[in-house]
Enzyme design. Structure first.
Site, short mmCIF file in Angstrom:
data_model
loop_
_atom_site.label_atom_id
_atom_site.label_comp_id
_atom_site.label_asym_id
_atom_site.label_seq_id
_atom_site.Cartn_x
_atom_site.Cartn_y
_atom_site.Cartn_z
N CYS A 161 48.96 10.10 57.28
CA CYS A 161 50.66 9.75 57.52
C CYS A 161 50.09 9.02 55.57
CB CYS A 161 50.02 8.17 58.20
SG CYS A 161 51.16 6.87 57.30
N CYS B 289 50.19 5.58 55.20
CA CYS B 289 49.18 4.60 55.11
C CYS B 289 48.33 4.69 54.19
CB CYS B 289 48.33 5.57 56.31
SG CYS B 289 49.56 5.65 58.05
#
Length: 106
Positions: free
Chosen positions: A24, A27
């Site tokens: 991600c 993230c």
């Protein structure tokens, strides 16, 4: 990796849990900010990172539908959650507001 999530979130110190994934991009972009936050607020806040790919059943149990998802716990109760990226100042404000609503938080 063994993880006792219930024990982790029962602390007297608020716990900010970052449900993330290594694939991600948002993230990974937030990782340095969360690490800095942990260093700056170590006396008042515990930041924990949980990889949803390693702990899928926990992510499901916590109703994590996307990553990153941040959840603030205090004494076992969920006080606040946010899905997606968030700026550090906005995150700090949300944490402070959530804790201010708790009458016994000092």
């Amino acid at each position: 990796m063994a993880l006792d999530f219930d024990k982790l979130i029962q602390q007297d110190k608020p716990v900010l849990v970052d449900f993330y994934a290594t694939w991600c991009s948002p993230c990974m972009a937030m990782m340095p900010m969360l690490e800095a936050l942990q260093a700056e607020m170590a006396d008042n806040l515990h930041v924990v990172k949980i990889d949803v790919n390693e702990h899928t059943s926990l992510a499901v149990a916590q109703r994590v539908l996307g990553v990153p998802t941040l959840i603030l716990f205090w004494r076992g109760r969920e006080l606040w959650r946010h899905a997606g990226e968030i700026a550090k100042l906005a995150l700090l404000q949300q944490i402070q507001e959530a804790l201010a609503k708790e009458p016994s938080h000092t």
